[in-house]
Each structure stands twice: as C-alpha cells, then as structure tokens.
Design an enzyme around this catalytic site. Structure first.
Site, PDB file in Angstrom:
ATOM      1  N   GLU A 165     -53.676 -12.324   2.104  1.00 15.32           N
ATOM      2  CA  GLU A 165     -53.342 -11.321   3.123  1.00 15.32           C
ATOM      3  C   GLU A 165     -52.101 -10.544   2.708  1.00 15.32           C
ATOM      4  O   GLU A 165     -51.075 -11.129   2.345  1.00 15.32           O
ATOM      5  CB  GLU A 165     -53.120 -11.968   4.492  1.00 15.32           C
ATOM      6  CG  GLU A 165     -52.796 -10.943   5.573  1.00 15.32           C
ATOM      7  CD  GLU A 165     -52.883 -11.497   6.991  1.00 15.32           C
ATOM      8  OE1 GLU A 165     -52.277 -10.881   7.890  1.00 15.32           O
ATOM      9  OE2 GLU A 165     -53.547 -12.528   7.198  1.00 15.32           O
ATOM     10  N   ASP A 189     -49.368  -0.059   8.309  1.00 13.26           N
ATOM     11  CA  ASP A 189     -48.703   1.125   8.859  1.00 13.26           C
ATOM     12  C   ASP A 189     -49.672   2.307   8.824  1.00 13.26           C
ATOM     13  O   ASP A 189     -50.144   2.692   7.759  1.00 13.26           O
ATOM     14  CB  ASP A 189     -47.459   1.444   8.027  1.00 13.26           C
ATOM     15  CG  ASP A 189     -46.558   2.487   8.673  1.00 13.26           C
ATOM     16  OD1 ASP A 189     -47.084   3.335   9.436  1.00 13.26           O
ATOM     17  OD2 ASP A 189     -45.346   2.465   8.416  1.00 13.26           O
ATOM     18  N   GLU A 228     -52.716  -7.391  20.316  1.00 14.12           N
ATOM     19  CA  GLU A 228     -54.088  -6.904  20.395  1.00 14.12           C
ATOM     20  C   GLU A 228     -54.688  -7.165  21.774  1.00 14.12           C
ATOM     21  O   GLU A 228     -55.382  -6.309  22.338  1.00 14.12           O
ATOM     22  CB  GLU A 228     -54.918  -7.592  19.312  1.00 14.12           C
ATOM     23  CG  GLU A 228     -56.309  -7.018  19.123  1.00 14.12           C
ATOM     24  CD  GLU A 228     -57.041  -7.705  17.990  1.00 14.12           C
ATOM     25  OE1 GLU A 228     -58.254  -7.472  17.864  1.00 14.12           O
ATOM     26  OE2 GLU A 228     -56.408  -8.472  17.235  1.00 14.12           O
TER      27      GLU A 228
END
Length: 239
Positions: free
Chosen positions: A68, A143, A220
């Site tokens: 990741e 971003d 989220e």
C-alpha cells in the site's frame, strides 16, 4: 531525508519533468508514536536502500505480498493485516507520525505480517521492489489535486501505471484504487484504460463495490451518511 518531488505530465500522459510523487513530511510524533518507532522499527521497519528486497527474507515466508502506498495513520492497513494472516502487507508512507501510529496499532494488534517504510514511494519502487512480485498494489484516497491546473500532479498517470504493472505478478496481480473524489475516479479510469497490459475486472460499468477486504474508515462512513460517494477500481495485470 533529502527533499523529493512529484512527476508532472502533459495531456498525453508523457513525463514533462520530475517532481516527486510524495514529499517526506516530518511532523511531531506523540510519545506513543515515538515509543512505537523505537520498539517496533527493528522488527517491522524497513530502511531505504538501493537494493532489491527479498520478500521471503523480509517476511520469513512465501505468502502473497500486498503493498500500500500512502497508508495515512495506518489503521486500515493494520486491520487488513490482522484480518488476513495468510498474506504479507507492506506499507509506504512519507508522514512519520503516520508510520509511528501504524506501528503502535500493529504492536497492539499483535500482528507479524506487516512491514513499513517512511520514504518516497517512487524511489522505493525504482530501487527496492522486485518485478513480477506483488499480488496487490493498493492506492487508497490519494491526494486528488482538486484544481484543474494541478491535475498533472496526480500520482495516477501512464508512467506510474506502467511502473506498477511491472511490479505486479503477471496475469494475476491487482492494482486496487479508491477515491472519494468523482473527478479523480474518472481520471483513474481514463488513465488505466489507456495503460497497456491491464484489464478492468469490474463486472458492470467501471467501478466495483467496496471489497470486504478494504475496511470502511471513519471518514468514509461519515461521508456515506452525508451522501458522499466512494469509488473503488480494480485493474488486473494481463500482460
């Protein structure tokens, strides 16, 4: 750590100039994060060096490797590692407090299948990640560079997609992206559809439902309550 830059591209996805994709950001660590860095780095931290990693040497086994880029504070990465002990997880993050927080959570969770680095992701890929070795590459909520004039600074570009493709296992490796910015999701699809050697694995349309293996973050969940969308995208390396 020396200052690094991101890559900037023209409208055709060609490299204009190197402005590194991530900048090492030093920040103030809490005492807990600092202690975790000191205690856990010898076993879970990987120092940058211009030498390819041997995954079996890094993890002590041949389990599939999930990498990741930009794991933030690391809560989701730790949860994924805890939920999938049959896999190895490798995280790269430039924000040292995030690395400290991740190590602290990993220590508390008692996991041993996680390693982390605090360095520029592009340099790590160029010099340390073996080709044809990753089961999955995760890029969650990068971003979005909202302003149109900054879109060329987005990490998902043709050159980046090719770099990732080379590291994924042929005919098996998955590039999993997620974003809460619809315009960036559309950008990701546009770039990946142009990138050679990939196939979108969505069964209908361009996007997939959030996979069970990707934890729902607090941010989220709040976005869902407010009606905000999140787009998950998975492309498989096919050549």
């Amino acid at each position: 750590m020396s200052e690094v830059t991101t890559n900037e591209y023209n409208e055709d996805g060609k490299l204009i100039r190197k402005i590194r994709s991530f900048v090492r950001r030093e920040g103030r660590l809490t005492k807990g994060q600092e202690n975790a860095m000191k205690e856990c780095w010898p076993t879970m931290g990987i120092d940058y060096q211009k030498q390819l990693l041997d995954w079996k040497e890094v993890f002590g086994n041949d389990n599939p490797v999930v990498l990741e880029i930009g794991f933030g504070m690391g809560a989701s990465l730790v949860e994924m590692a805890k939920n999938a002990p049959e896999k190895n997880f490798f995280g790269i993050e430039v924000h040292s407090p995030g690395v400290g927080a991740c190590l602290s959570d990993a220590r508390e969770a008692g996991i041993s299948n996680l390693r982390v680095m605090c360095h520029d992701a592009v340099e790590v890929f160029e010099h340390m990640i073996p080709n044809d070795s990753l089961a999955t590459l995760q890029l969650f909520f990068p971003d979005p560079w909202h302003k149109k004039r900054h879109h060329k600074r987005r990490i998902v570009q043709l050159e980046f997609a090719e770099m990732v493709r080379q590291k994924l296992i042929p005919n098996e490796g998955i590039f999993h992206m997620a974003t809460d910015w619809e315009n960036y999701a559309e950008h990701m699809i546009e770039i990946m559809n142009q990138a050679p050697g990939y196939r979108n694995i969505a069964e209908a349309g361009d996007y997939i439902p959030r996979p069970e293996e990707r934890p729902l973050t607090k941010f989220e969940a709040r976005g869902h309550r407010l009606g905000h969308g999140v787009w998950d995208i998975k492309f498989k390396r096919v050549s």
